[in-house]
Design a protein around this motif. Sequence first.
Motif, PDB file in Angstrom:
ATOM      1  N   THR A  73       0.814  -1.228   0.000  1.00 14.08           N
ATOM      2  CA  THR A  73       0.000   0.000   0.000  1.00 14.08           C
ATOM      3  C   THR A  73       0.841   1.270   0.000  1.00 14.08           C
ATOM      4  O   THR A  73       0.326   2.363  -0.199  1.00 14.08           O
ATOM      5  N   GLN A  74       2.151   1.152   0.313  1.00 17.51           N
ATOM      6  CA  GLN A  74       3.033   2.316   0.171  1.00 17.51           C
ATOM      7  C   GLN A  74       4.445   1.845  -0.165  1.00 17.51           C
ATOM      8  O   GLN A  74       4.781   0.680   0.051  1.00 17.51           O
ATOM      9  N   ASP A  75       5.251   2.771  -0.689  1.00 22.22           N
ATOM     10  CA  ASP A  75       6.621   2.397  -1.048  1.00 22.22           C
ATOM     11  C   ASP A  75       7.426   2.106   0.215  1.00 22.22           C
ATOM     12  O   ASP A  75       7.249   2.774   1.242  1.00 22.22           O
ATOM     13  N   SER A  76       8.312   1.158   0.134  1.00 20.81           N
ATOM     14  CA  SER A  76       9.239   0.897   1.243  1.00 20.81           C
ATOM     15  C   SER A  76      10.627   0.700   0.661  1.00 20.81           C
ATOM     16  O   SER A  76      10.769   0.242  -0.480  1.00 20.81           O
ATOM     17  N   ILE A  77      11.636   1.064   1.436  1.00 22.22           N
ATOM     18  CA  ILE A  77      13.010   1.035   0.921  1.00 22.22           C
ATOM     19  C   ILE A  77      13.952   0.446   1.949  1.00 22.22           C
ATOM     20  O   ILE A  77      13.943   0.845   3.129  1.00 22.22           O
ATOM     21  N   VAL A  78      14.764  -0.482   1.500  1.00 19.08           N
ATOM     22  CA  VAL A  78      15.837  -1.028   2.343  1.00 19.08           C
ATOM     23  C   VAL A  78      17.153  -0.618   1.699  1.00 19.08           C
ATOM     24  O   VAL A  78      17.390  -0.894   0.519  1.00 19.08           O
ATOM     25  N   PHE A  79      17.971   0.091   2.476  1.00 19.67           N
ATOM     26  CA  PHE A  79      19.234   0.590   1.947  1.00 19.67           C
ATOM     27  C   PHE A  79      20.382  -0.072   2.700  1.00 19.67           C
ATOM     28  O   PHE A  79      20.480   0.068   3.921  1.00 19.67           O
ATOM     29  N   ASN A  80      21.215  -0.780   1.982  1.00 21.70           N
ATOM     30  CA  ASN A  80      22.325  -1.537   2.593  1.00 21.70           C
ATOM     31  C   ASN A  80      21.867  -2.302   3.834  1.00 21.70           C
ATOM     32  O   ASN A  80      22.477  -2.246   4.904  1.00 21.70           O
ATOM     33  N   GLY A  81      20.744  -2.994   3.700  1.00 18.11           N
ATOM     34  CA  GLY A  81      20.261  -3.883   4.767  1.00 18.11           C
ATOM     35  C   GLY A  81      19.382  -3.215   5.809  1.00 18.11           C
ATOM     36  O   GLY A  81      18.847  -3.887   6.690  1.00 18.11           O
ATOM     37  N   GLU A  82      19.209  -1.902   5.737  1.00 12.88           N
ATOM     38  CA  GLU A  82      18.410  -1.216   6.759  1.00 12.88           C
ATOM     39  C   GLU A  82      17.176  -0.571   6.157  1.00 12.88           C
ATOM     40  O   GLU A  82      17.264   0.127   5.146  1.00 12.88           O
ATOM     41  N   GLU A  83      16.037  -0.773   6.818  1.00  9.70           N
ATOM     42  CA  GLU A  83      14.797  -0.120   6.361  1.00  9.70           C
ATOM     43  C   GLU A  83      14.939   1.393   6.542  1.00  9.70           C
ATOM     44  O   GLU A  83      15.398   1.860   7.588  1.00  9.70           O
ATOM     45  N   ILE A  84      14.574   2.152   5.525  1.00 12.53           N
ATOM     46  CA  ILE A  84      14.751   3.609   5.559  1.00 12.53           C
ATOM     47  C   ILE A  84      13.433   4.293   5.902  1.00 12.53           C
ATOM     48  O   ILE A  84      12.376   3.916   5.386  1.00 12.53           O
ATOM     49  N   ASP A  85      13.486   5.296   6.768  1.00 14.57           N
ATOM     50  CA  ASP A  85      12.315   6.102   7.113  1.00 14.57           C
ATOM     51  C   ASP A  85      11.756   6.719   5.824  1.00 14.57           C
ATOM     52  O   ASP A  85      12.499   7.346   5.058  1.00 14.57           O
ATOM     53  N   ARG A  86      10.443   6.586   5.623  1.00 12.33           N
ATOM     54  CA  ARG A  86       9.921   7.050   4.333  1.00 12.33           C
ATOM     55  C   ARG A  86       9.880   8.570   4.216  1.00 12.33           C
ATOM     56  O   ARG A  86       9.605   9.119   3.156  1.00 12.33           O
ATOM     57  N   HIS A  87      10.171   9.285   5.330  1.00  9.33           N
ATOM     58  CA  HIS A  87      10.241  10.748   5.254  1.00  9.33           C
ATOM     59  C   HIS A  87      11.671  11.238   4.992  1.00  9.33           C
ATOM     60  O   HIS A  87      11.901  12.437   4.869  1.00  9.33           O
ATOM     61  N   SER A  88      12.623  10.314   4.954  1.00 12.25           N
ATOM     62  CA  SER A  88      14.022  10.722   4.748  1.00 12.25           C
ATOM     63  C   SER A  88      14.203  11.276   3.327  1.00 12.25           C
ATOM     64  O   SER A  88      13.391  11.020   2.424  1.00 12.25           O
ATOM     65  N   VAL A  89      15.289  12.019   3.143  1.00 14.49           N
ATOM     66  CA  VAL A  89      15.564  12.621   1.827  1.00 14.49           C
ATOM     67  C   VAL A  89      15.684  11.529   0.760  1.00 14.49           C
ATOM     68  O   VAL A  89      15.141  11.650  -0.352  1.00 14.49           O
ATOM     69  N   LEU A  90      16.369  10.454   1.111  1.00 12.84           N
ATOM     70  CA  LEU A  90      16.570   9.363   0.158  1.00 12.84           C
ATOM     71  C   LEU A  90      15.229   8.750  -0.269  1.00 12.84           C
ATOM     72  O   LEU A  90      14.940   8.591  -1.468  1.00 12.84           O
ATOM     73  N   ALA A  91      14.384   8.439   0.745  1.00 19.29           N
ATOM     74  CA  ALA A  91      13.091   7.806   0.436  1.00 19.29           C
ATOM     75  C   ALA A  91      12.192   8.753  -0.364  1.00 19.29           C
ATOM     76  O   ALA A  91      11.529   8.340  -1.322  1.00 19.29           O
ATOM     77  N   GLN A  92      12.201  10.020   0.014  1.00 21.70           N
ATOM     78  CA  GLN A  92      11.370  10.999  -0.706  1.00 21.70           C
ATOM     79  C   GLN A  92      11.807  11.107  -2.174  1.00 21.70           C
ATOM     80  O   GLN A  92      10.981  11.193  -3.076  1.00 21.70           O
ATOM     81  N   GLY A  93      13.118  11.097  -2.380  1.00 19.29           N
ATOM     82  CA  GLY A  93      13.651  11.198  -3.743  1.00 19.29           C
ATOM     83  C   GLY A  93      13.182  10.030  -4.599  1.00 19.29           C
ATOM     84  O   GLY A  93      12.780  10.212  -5.766  1.00 19.29           O
ATOM     85  N   ILE A  94      13.203   8.837  -4.029  1.00 21.00           N
ATOM     86  CA  ILE A  94      12.804   7.638  -4.785  1.00 21.00           C
ATOM     87  C   ILE A  94      11.290   7.639  -5.022  1.00 21.00           C
ATOM     88  O   ILE A  94      10.811   7.376  -6.127  1.00 21.00           O
ATOM     89  N   THR A  95      10.520   7.956  -3.971  1.00 19.55           N
ATOM     90  CA  THR A  95       9.057   7.985  -4.108  1.00 19.55           C
ATOM     91  C   THR A  95       8.627   9.020  -5.149  1.00 19.55           C
ATOM     92  O   THR A  95       7.757   8.764  -5.984  1.00 19.55           O
ATOM     93  N   GLN A  96       9.282  10.195  -5.108  1.00 19.27           N
ATOM     94  CA  GLN A  96       8.921  11.227  -6.096  1.00 19.27           C
ATOM     95  C   GLN A  96       9.284  10.786  -7.515  1.00 19.27           C
ATOM     96  O   GLN A  96       8.603  11.137  -8.479  1.00 19.27           O
ATOM     97  N   PHE A  97      10.357  10.011  -7.617  1.00 17.47           N
ATOM     98  CA  PHE A  97      10.722   9.479  -8.939  1.00 17.47           C
ATOM     99  C   PHE A  97       9.643   8.511  -9.428  1.00 17.47           C
ATOM    100  O   PHE A  97       9.188   8.602 -10.570  1.00 17.47           O
ATOM    101  N   PHE A  98       9.201   7.614  -8.547  1.00 19.01           N
ATOM    102  CA  PHE A  98       8.117   6.689  -8.925  1.00 19.01           C
ATOM    103  C   PHE A  98       6.849   7.467  -9.304  1.00 19.01           C
ATOM    104  O   PHE A  98       6.129   7.090 -10.227  1.00 19.01           O
ATOM    105  N   ASP A  99       6.580   8.558  -8.571  1.00 21.72           N
ATOM    106  CA  ASP A  99       5.359   9.349  -8.837  1.00 21.72           C
ATOM    107  C   ASP A  99       5.293   9.833 -10.288  1.00 21.72           C
ATOM    108  O   ASP A  99       4.205  10.006 -10.832  1.00 21.72           O
ATOM    109  N   LEU A 100       6.475  10.049 -10.890  1.00 25.02           N
ATOM    110  CA  LEU A 100       6.492  10.528 -12.273  1.00 25.02           C
ATOM    111  C   LEU A 100       5.876   9.513 -13.233  1.00 25.02           C
ATOM    112  O   LEU A 100       5.489   9.849 -14.346  1.00 25.02           O
ATOM    113  N   PHE A 101       5.826   8.262 -12.771  1.00 22.66           N
ATOM    114  CA  PHE A 101       5.352   7.179 -13.649  1.00 22.66           C
ATOM    115  C   PHE A 101       3.996   6.644 -13.210  1.00 22.66           C
ATOM    116  O   PHE A 101       3.519   5.668 -13.746  1.00 22.66           O
ATOM    117  N   ARG A 102       3.404   7.234 -12.190  1.00 28.74           N
ATOM    118  CA  ARG A 102       2.101   6.749 -11.714  1.00 28.74           C
ATOM    119  C   ARG A 102       1.222   7.958 -11.401  1.00 28.74           C
ATOM    120  O   ARG A 102       1.169   8.402 -10.256  1.00 28.74           O
TER     121      ARG A 102
END
Length: 338
Positions: A73-102
């Motif tokens: 139901t929402q994007d989730s990200i694991v970075f080098n083995g660790e789950e990343i907070d979805r409000h972090s800069v990294l997670a926001q960057g990836i989610t916004q990238f996906f948004d361009l395609f959905r």
Amino acid sequence: MKRSEFTQIILHHHMPTEPQQTRATAFAPINIALSKYWGKRNSELNLPVTSSLSITIPTKGSKTTLVWTSQQTQDSIVFNGEEIDRHSVLAQGITQFFDLFRPTHRWHLHTIIETNIALAAGFASSASGFAALALAMNDLFAWRLELSTLSMLARLGSGSATRSLWTGFVEWHCGQRDDGMDSYAAPLLEHWPEFCVGLLDIRTTEKPISSRKAMQDTMNTTSLYSCWPEKATHDIRLLKHAIDQKDFSLLGSVAEQNALTMHAIMLSSWPPICYFLPDTIAAIQRVWALRQTGLDLYFTQDAGPNLVLLFLKKDANTVKQSFPNVEIVSIFDDRIKP
Ligand code: 2P0
């Protein structure tokens, strides 16, 4: 034009906007510019003022796996083995990238990123990150796009990602069009097996100012920026000639001066932008001292304190003796170890 409109034009009507399989994995390397991308003519579409030319570091980069399930139901990200907070800069960057395609949020992905480079420390982590993402999406959605087209999609995530889809020397053509459809990268055909780089980690902590902001501030606050477009265009011409002729001294001197010009322009911004640390200066002076002794050694520096040394294979041992911590990569021979 908005970034989402750009992606809609690229994917037009017949391309899938839903994942076509449950999993896709891709690797993309980092790249280091010999003539830098510094300044945008359009920041929505990441369109550069000038073309740029890079070499790929094939042993460093990001491996990205996208996993799709209809239950997610929402994007989730694991970075080098660790789950990343979805409000972090990294997670926001990836989610916004996906948004361009959905345009509507019908699918969400679990993203697993493994990288062997420090984030945001001046070794082009975002370049490999968005290039790997574009490659993995191409696979997951079965778009079957050409690499040049994928390089434009990667560009929307981060400008330098445009150049991270190939090995060897790569040129990002700035293009002229307002819609950015002619701003993509292409590899140069030349091989140069003797070409080596040395990655010199001065510091791997996060940089004081992002290159995105630094680029913008430079353009807005210093009159010296006006000399950059002509300089960069001239340098690319010289670099291509040097690569064609295998003239290493020409290549090294043009690349080093290009980087120093970029930093000099940044220093003249207000407030000043300085990516040099005392250890960076010390290493630069060591390069200059070694060159005085006849060694064909040069460096380039991105928006961070780290240096990338440029030299030929025959000088690798001398470079290693002078910089014991250097990580040497033979650009055309080395490959990532699985
Ligand atoms: C380059 N750099 O050519 C230059 C030289 C850093 C110094 O491209 O805003 O992260 O995402 O397009 O690509 C770093 O800037 O900037 C960069 P955005 P990016 O490699």
